[in-house]
Motif scaffolding. Sequence first.
Motif, PDB file in Angstrom:
ATOM      1  N   ARG A  37       0.828  -1.213   0.000  1.00  0.00           N
ATOM      2  CA  ARG A  37       0.000   0.000   0.000  1.00  0.00           C
ATOM      3  C   ARG A  37       0.859   1.259   0.000  1.00  0.00           C
ATOM      4  NH1 ARG A  37      -3.090   2.023   5.270  1.00  0.00           N
ATOM      5  NH2 ARG A  37      -0.956   2.797   5.596  1.00  0.00           N
ATOM      6  N   TYR A  46      -4.576 -15.202   2.222  1.00  0.00           N
ATOM      7  CA  TYR A  46      -3.949 -13.922   1.850  1.00  0.00           C
ATOM      8  C   TYR A  46      -4.084 -13.672   0.345  1.00  0.00           C
ATOM      9  CZ  TYR A  46      -0.053 -10.616   1.135  1.00  0.00           C
ATOM     10  OH  TYR A  46       0.740  -9.541   0.768  1.00  0.00           O
ATOM     11  N   ARG A  77      -7.852 -13.161  -0.648  1.00  0.00           N
ATOM     12  CA  ARG A  77      -8.412 -11.877  -0.235  1.00  0.00           C
ATOM     13  C   ARG A  77      -7.837 -10.694  -1.014  1.00  0.00           C
ATOM     14  NH1 ARG A  77      -8.224 -11.643   6.409  1.00  0.00           N
ATOM     15  NH2 ARG A  77     -10.136 -12.842   6.799  1.00  0.00           N
ATOM     16  N   HIS A  78      -6.559 -10.745  -1.327  1.00  0.00           N
ATOM     17  CA  HIS A  78      -5.852  -9.523  -1.719  1.00  0.00           C
ATOM     18  C   HIS A  78      -5.236  -9.543  -3.111  1.00  0.00           C
ATOM     19  CE1 HIS A  78      -6.522  -8.055   2.292  1.00  0.00           C
ATOM     20  NE2 HIS A  78      -5.861  -9.062   2.838  1.00  0.00           N
ATOM     21  N   VAL A 130      -1.654  -3.691  -0.237  1.00  0.00           N
ATOM     22  CA  VAL A 130      -2.105  -3.928   1.133  1.00  0.00           C
ATOM     23  C   VAL A 130      -0.967  -3.689   2.136  1.00  0.00           C
ATOM     24  CG1 VAL A 130      -3.888  -5.514   0.357  1.00  0.00           C
ATOM     25  CG2 VAL A 130      -1.654  -6.411   0.962  1.00  0.00           C
ATOM     26  N   THR A 131      -1.227  -4.036   3.387  1.00  0.00           N
ATOM     27  CA  THR A 131      -0.296  -3.732   4.476  1.00  0.00           C
ATOM     28  C   THR A 131       0.181  -4.994   5.185  1.00  0.00           C
ATOM     29  OG1 THR A 131      -2.025  -3.584   6.161  1.00  0.00           O
ATOM     30  CG2 THR A 131      -1.578  -1.583   4.868  1.00  0.00           C
ATOM     31  N   ASP A 147      -0.286  -5.503   8.255  1.00  0.00           N
ATOM     32  CA  ASP A 147      -1.417  -5.910   9.097  1.00  0.00           C
ATOM     33  C   ASP A 147      -2.366  -6.822   8.332  1.00  0.00           C
ATOM     34  OD1 ASP A 147      -0.541  -4.530  11.313  1.00  0.00           O
ATOM     35  OD2 ASP A 147      -1.699  -2.730  10.859  1.00  0.00           O
ATOM     36  N   ASP A 148      -2.571  -6.545   7.043  1.00  0.00           N
ATOM     37  CA  ASP A 148      -3.445  -7.408   6.229  1.00  0.00           C
ATOM     38  C   ASP A 148      -2.878  -8.819   6.135  1.00  0.00           C
ATOM     39  OD1 ASP A 148      -5.368  -5.432   5.585  1.00  0.00           O
ATOM     40  OD2 ASP A 148      -4.056  -4.629   4.041  1.00  0.00           O
TER      41      ASP A 148
END
Length: 877
Positions: free
Chosen positions: A314, A410, A413-414, A419-420, A422-423
């Motif tokens: 991100r 992971y 979802r992404h 993303v980060t 934390d994700d």
Amino acid sequence: MKTEQPPVIRLSDYTAPAFAIPRTALTVDLDPTRTIVEAVLEVERVDGGAPSLTLDAEGMELLALEIDGTSVPEDAYRMEDDKLSIAEVPERFTLTARVAIDPQSNTRLEGLYRSNGVFCTQCEAEGFRRIAPFIDRPDLLSRYSVTIRADKKTCPVLLSNGNLVESGDLDDGRHYAVWEDPFPKPAYLFALVAGDLAWIADRFTTRSGRAVDLRIHVEHGNEGRAGYAMESLKRSMAWDEERFGLEYDLDIFNIVAVSDFNMGAMENKSLNVFNAKYILADPESATDGDFAAIESIVGHEYFHNWTGNRITCRDWFQLSLKEGLTVFRDQEFSADMRSRPVKRIQDVRMLRARQFPEDAGPLAHPVRPDSYMEINNFYTATVYEKGAEVIRMLHALLGEEGFQKGMRLYVERHDGQAVTCDDFVAAMADANGRDLDHFKRWYAQAGTPEVTVESHHDPEAETLTLTLAQMTPPTPGQPKKQPVTIPLALALIGPDGREMPIRIEGEDRGTETVLLLTEDRQSVTFEGVAERPRLSLNRGFSAPIRLNQRIGREDRAFLMAHDTDPFARWEAGQQYACDLLLEMIESLGRGETPKADPAFIEAIGHTLANNGLDDAFRAQVLALPTEEYIGEQMKIVDVDAIHTARETLKRALADAHYDRLLATYQARRSNEAFAPDAEQAGRRALKNACLALLAASGTADTAELVRLQAETANNMTDRMAAIMLLTGNGLPGRDEALAAFRERWKEDEQVMDKWFAVQATSPEADTLDRVRKLMQDPVFSMRKPNKVRALIGAFAAANPVQFNRADGAGYDFLAEQTIALDRLNPQVAARLIGPLGHWRRFDETRRDMMKAALERILATKDLSRDCYEIASKALAD
């Protein structure tokens, strides 16, 4: 005039981009000094963002600017401070910007530049803004179409990301190619390469049956040295399918090797650009270490296709999201291809050599930094290597099955997102029903935790109680630390050398368990422990910590001989050697002659004689802790005493085991055809480790043995090992060997880097004069990052005795070269400064001289942000 402090970028100030650019069309007309780039951007305002549009734009001449086909009036835009600002733009529009750039004069090697006549890009982290005006940040993803036009004779090869959809000839001897990338990507993953290149080709069939065309492009004449890289690529693709279930997603994969590159390699989508040293290899020109590095780095960049490209960062504070995870993946790949224990030892050696000092110094920062002045400075060992250790701890907590469940979630979802960290942790937690909030402290805190272990054995109660305390020292900006989650792998080794059964609170845990430390202080009691065991702690280096344990030399020697975990066995020897060397250094400080411990020498002899152990592992055991690592254990570093003590211990080992060392060496001499496999590499490693100790004996016979190996070796591994010993020990034949080496390899850039480095790292008194003289060699150039790193960087970072010489000449030299290089390539210049940042660890005289060198750098007019940040932080209280 002193350079003003650049602005500080903070994670806490993050805001999402005000505009999206879903599609980008580039037309690049290549010319060495005046390349014309036309960027056509489909722009959309996001959620009622600002009325004005600001694009990043550095080092370019703006030729035309249009919105929806109409020229933007001059009073409606500004181009200053590396920004292009346009007032009052529509909600949705097409922006066309036409600019001119000069690749030939781009010595920064960021954006579009030329390397040995080849046009090449490097856009990570913020290089795309030097090619075209753009919102150059990782959370803005766009689909790219790229048209490249160039002279067909000088640039027959035209490459970019994605798939080639069209090509043909133009007027005036030019031609074109159109590439389209179907996957959205941030600007930092854009790539373009054009030039007169040769290539080798192969094909890989994915598990779903798709055929992928593979090409590695190199300078003409180097095709025969790219085969190992191609085999490494195919092994990487197969391994990622088998271990992680991740399949390549396009029909073509290109690699290009270039001579001049600021990094090791770059994972641009489907067009990886490599520093040629990590692609080109054959037995004559490359060492076993080179082959292993090629395999690892080719794997690393390929693995980024999913962990970095399909899912990206991100913002740049999340850099370890892709790098730490992908380093873990490449480490696992190399471990599966070679010796897992030896690979783990090598990785920990690197971590301790590069990251532990970083964590203990003025440049300490968390795995996820919270601020920076120049993002290029955060491609660090903390982000990469410590980041990988954080991922490894997650793997230890969740196990292979749980970790893979987290990876699948992971990706699900992404995919296609920025993303980060934390994700990523959330995916791991949710997939396994675990609370990992406490674990996330690893991402936020700098510093290396120190774990102190105390044990008490009660033979009557048949219990063993361990009390464990953790503490992380203060680091800049973080004076107080919270306890972190530490998975501490452990076994109990009985008097017979076997692992003892582990029982805690009535639960049988087999013969190895992982203790989870989460508090400042914890205790655990093992039941059914009738005899006092030896503790095998932090097995496999399960956590990146410093372990403080009161343990006698007898126990260290026992673990060296009997510990069933190879890493812990090696570690016992390293800590024994370190304790001994520190004791020898203290005796030197008292004016006494240092003496080696006979028990340690005997323990090394047992390892050397143990033919049941892997050759590569025995080679690691014979290698004493480095001078730099020993210095890290001292409050005040005494480089001369460290060197003297270490050389004394090496001579004692050589004298005690001369016959066995010589026999082991002779038994592994061979004229067999070179193969870069783990078995042969292990034999060469042990052979050359024995030769290194033999050379320390100082006898005429061993000096001649070294000279003969340098002269007659049939591979670069053995040749370089011998030349390093000739040069490092000042042995007869040194100058002749170096001259012969130069004459043979002067046309080969990669091999000549070895020639520079071996001289730069010699502890001989004439080294600095030699380095200055080498800078005048026609082969050397300050414009070539590899040459700078091989000569100036190696002298400063890998020659503690001569860089830290008492007259300060080494410090003055580094400051002088950093300032000169900053005008050409700030990114590489900044990476030279690091050794000066350790000034607090030295005696008062050296401290003052190192500070003066840093102050000289900082006082330089128009100093780059790159160098300003490193020098100013190194000096900060």
